[in-house]
Design a protein around this motif. Structure first.
Motif, PDB file in Angstrom:
ATOM      1  N   ARG A 201      13.268 -28.418 -60.083  1.00  0.00           N
ATOM      2  CA  ARG A 201      13.744 -27.378 -59.155  1.00  0.00           C
ATOM      3  C   ARG A 201      13.926 -26.043 -59.874  1.00  0.00           C
ATOM      4  N   VAL A 202      14.484 -26.099 -61.071  1.00  0.00           N
ATOM      5  CA  VAL A 202      14.660 -24.851 -61.845  1.00  0.00           C
ATOM      6  C   VAL A 202      13.289 -24.246 -62.134  1.00  0.00           C
TER       7      VAL A 202
ATOM      8  N   ALA B 152      38.365 -38.369 -75.719  1.00  0.00           N
ATOM      9  CA  ALA B 152      37.977 -37.147 -74.998  1.00  0.00           C
ATOM     10  C   ALA B 152      36.647 -36.608 -75.523  1.00  0.00           C
ATOM     11  N   ARG B 153      36.459 -36.709 -76.833  1.00  0.00           N
ATOM     12  CA  ARG B 153      35.204 -36.212 -77.428  1.00  0.00           C
ATOM     13  C   ARG B 153      34.013 -37.085 -77.055  1.00  0.00           C
ATOM     14  N   SER B 154      34.265 -38.357 -76.830  1.00  0.00           N
ATOM     15  CA  SER B 154      33.118 -39.223 -76.510  1.00  0.00           C
ATOM     16  C   SER B 154      33.027 -39.542 -75.010  1.00  0.00           C
ATOM     17  N   ALA B 155      33.713 -38.732 -74.190  1.00  0.00           N
ATOM     18  CA  ALA B 155      33.627 -38.936 -72.727  1.00  0.00           C
ATOM     19  C   ALA B 155      32.178 -38.742 -72.272  1.00  0.00           C
ATOM     20  N   PRO B 156      31.710 -39.585 -71.336  1.00  0.00           N
ATOM     21  CA  PRO B 156      30.316 -39.451 -70.892  1.00  0.00           C
ATOM     22  C   PRO B 156      30.060 -38.106 -70.204  1.00  0.00           C
ATOM     23  N   LEU B 157      28.838 -37.614 -70.355  1.00  0.00           N
ATOM     24  CA  LEU B 157      28.480 -36.327 -69.755  1.00  0.00           C
ATOM     25  C   LEU B 157      28.100 -36.511 -68.296  1.00  0.00           C
ATOM     26  N   SER B 158      28.350 -35.486 -67.496  1.00  0.00           N
ATOM     27  CA  SER B 158      27.884 -35.518 -66.090  1.00  0.00           C
ATOM     28  C   SER B 158      26.405 -35.158 -66.096  1.00  0.00           C
ATOM     29  N   LYS B 159      25.656 -35.814 -65.231  1.00  0.00           N
ATOM     30  CA  LYS B 159      24.212 -35.527 -65.181  1.00  0.00           C
ATOM     31  C   LYS B 159      23.842 -34.891 -63.847  1.00  0.00           C
ATOM     32  N   PRO B 160      23.017 -33.869 -63.873  1.00  0.00           N
ATOM     33  CA  PRO B 160      22.535 -33.323 -62.594  1.00  0.00           C
ATOM     34  C   PRO B 160      21.505 -34.264 -61.973  1.00  0.00           C
ATOM     35  N   SER B 161      21.066 -33.980 -60.768  1.00  0.00           N
ATOM     36  CA  SER B 161      20.114 -34.872 -60.101  1.00  0.00           C
ATOM     37  C   SER B 161      18.781 -34.930 -60.866  1.00  0.00           C
ATOM     38  N   ARG B 162      18.027 -35.982 -60.574  1.00  0.00           N
ATOM     39  CA  ARG B 162      16.785 -36.241 -61.322  1.00  0.00           C
ATOM     40  C   ARG B 162      15.780 -35.096 -61.255  1.00  0.00           C
TER      41      ARG B 162
ATOM     42  N   GLN C 250      38.841 -45.500 -72.289  1.00  0.00           N
ATOM     43  CA  GLN C 250      37.860 -44.406 -72.282  1.00  0.00           C
ATOM     44  C   GLN C 250      37.702 -43.843 -70.864  1.00  0.00           C
TER      45      GLN C 250
ATOM     46  N   PHE D 153      16.315 -32.027 -61.015  1.00  0.00           N
ATOM     47  CA  PHE D 153      16.929 -30.742 -61.360  1.00  0.00           C
ATOM     48  C   PHE D 153      15.974 -29.812 -62.135  1.00  0.00           C
ATOM     49  N   THR D 154      15.380 -30.351 -63.201  1.00  0.00           N
ATOM     50  CA  THR D 154      14.505 -29.502 -64.038  1.00  0.00           C
ATOM     51  C   THR D 154      13.334 -28.965 -63.213  1.00  0.00           C
TER      52      THR D 154
ATOM     53  N   THR E  15      28.340 -30.874 -67.243  1.00  0.00           N
ATOM     54  CA  THR E  15      29.709 -31.339 -67.520  1.00  0.00           C
ATOM     55  C   THR E  15      30.681 -30.156 -67.473  1.00  0.00           C
TER      56      THR E  15
END
Lengths: 193, 184
Positions: free
Chosen positions: B64-65, B49-59, A124, B61-62, A33
């Protein structure tokens, strides 16, 4: 009971590879994010996040336990994203002059919503879209403030910016957000019932 | 009537009003519906704004790291042993069979080379040549029906065919692993 970051770090340092995967899983969404709100590009944000995790892994033996893992990690991520932005010619470290705004509101009160509308998914989504659209300069600080619920001191530690600059940026970011959502309400994107 | 400034409004939202200003701001809010509405709008905006959904990386991702940090990790002896178990088994089998072949040769007559290794190589080369020589159709039939032809020569052909396969498997495994590592 959830294992703490500290325990996971101790396990990683003892050679347990799987523990780092858990640390990545725990922080990747919030990290993504922040990266997205700075870089505004999904692919680049994911690359930056990956770089940040790899740097964090390499630097983990030097982690000094002075701050939480998340503060330390977001500092790495913030710097990775800032470097990418400066390669594009955008300087996120520039210091802003000027005081916090003293002006009045520019959202006409009649465009504001009745209380129940604030609970709607539509409101939202509108706020989320507008935060994502904030310039990186403000978006990064606002994201740390809202999403991570971080204090000024923690934001100063992550960004390396002076306290005054952090305060000014946060103020301007909040005002920009307010104005852009207000404009949307004014343009009738979300109808007042 | 002077309305609240942006700064004062955020102070109300944050609950960080200065003591000297607090009374004035609160008194103003009591009497000004517009400013009350503005403060309420800001509170709701920031709650959203505080409860806006989070962006998620691709499935993946972990994974690959983890793939990228794998070369930096020093595995324990146990992990190394498990990861290389197939290679170890294959090489043990190869060495056992070579040792067996050397022993057979010694039983047939005196050693022809100065060392055990050169003996083993010579024996393996000799039998490999025989396999190539005997590979045509009649011998394939003999291999396919061992119950009808139990000669020692056929057994040796089967034995060294197995050795060849094991060597190929071991080499392939090592090459494959390198390719995977490079891709990471």
């Amino acid at each position: 009971m959830q294992i703490t970051d500290v325990t996971l770090i101790q396990r990683i340092l003892a050679g347990e590879k799987k523990a780092f995967a858990e640390l990545v899983d725990r922080h990747k969404d919030r990290g993504m994010t922040l990266a997205m709100r700075m870089l505004k590009n999904r692919e680049e944000a994911e690359e930056a996040l990956q770089d940040a995790f790899i740097r964090a892994f390499s630097a983990l033996p030097r982690f000094e336990w002075k701050s939480s893992f998340s503060t330390w990690f977001y500092r790495i991520l913030y710097n990775v994203c800032a470097t990418r932005l400066s390669r594009r010619g955008e300087d996120i470290h520039m210091h802003l002059d000027g005081s916090e705004g003293e002006g009045g509101f520019d959202v006409p009160a009649e465009d504001l919503l009745p209380d129940e509308k604030y609970e709607s998914d539509e409101f939202q989504s509108m706020v989320t879209r507008e935060i994502e659209a904030l310039p990186a300069l403000y978006g990064s600080i606002c994201t740390l403030f809202f999403m991570q619920d971080m204090s000024y001191d923690q934001i100063v530690e992550i960004t390396g910016l002076p306290l005054g600059t952090v305060k000014v940026r946060l103020f301007r970011g909040r005002m920009l957000l307010r104005q852009s959502v207000g404009r949307r309400l004014g343009s009738g994107k979300l109808k007042v019932v | 009537m002077n309305h609240l400034t942006e700064n004062e409004m955020l102070q109300v939202v944050d609950g960080s009003m200065l003591n000297g200003e607090k009374t004035r701001i609160l008194v103003h809010l009591e009497s000004c519906p517009r400013c009350r509405k503005e403060v309420e709008f800001s509170r709701n905006l920031e709650r959203a704004a505080r409860s806006a959904p989070l962006s998620k990386p691709s499935r993946e991702f972990t994974a690959r790291v983890m793939g990228r940090i794998a070369p930096q990790l020093k595995p324990s002896i146990g992990t190394w042993f498990i990861n290389n178990l197939a290679n170890i088994l294959a090489m043990t089998l190869v060495l056992t069979v070579v040792w067996y072949a050397v022993t057979l040769k010694k039983a047939d007559g005196p050693a022809t080379g100065p060392t055990v290794v050169s003996n083993a190589l010579a024996v393996y080369s000799e039998y490999y040549a025989k396999v190539r020589e005997l590979f045509p159709a009649d011998r394939i039939r003999a291999v396919q029906s061992p119950m009808t032809d139990q000669s020692a020569e056929t057994n040796k052909i089967i034995l060294f065919t197995v050795i060849s396969i094991l060597i190929l498997v071991a080499v392939d495994r090592l090459v494959l692993r390198r390719v995977i590592r490079l891709r990471r």
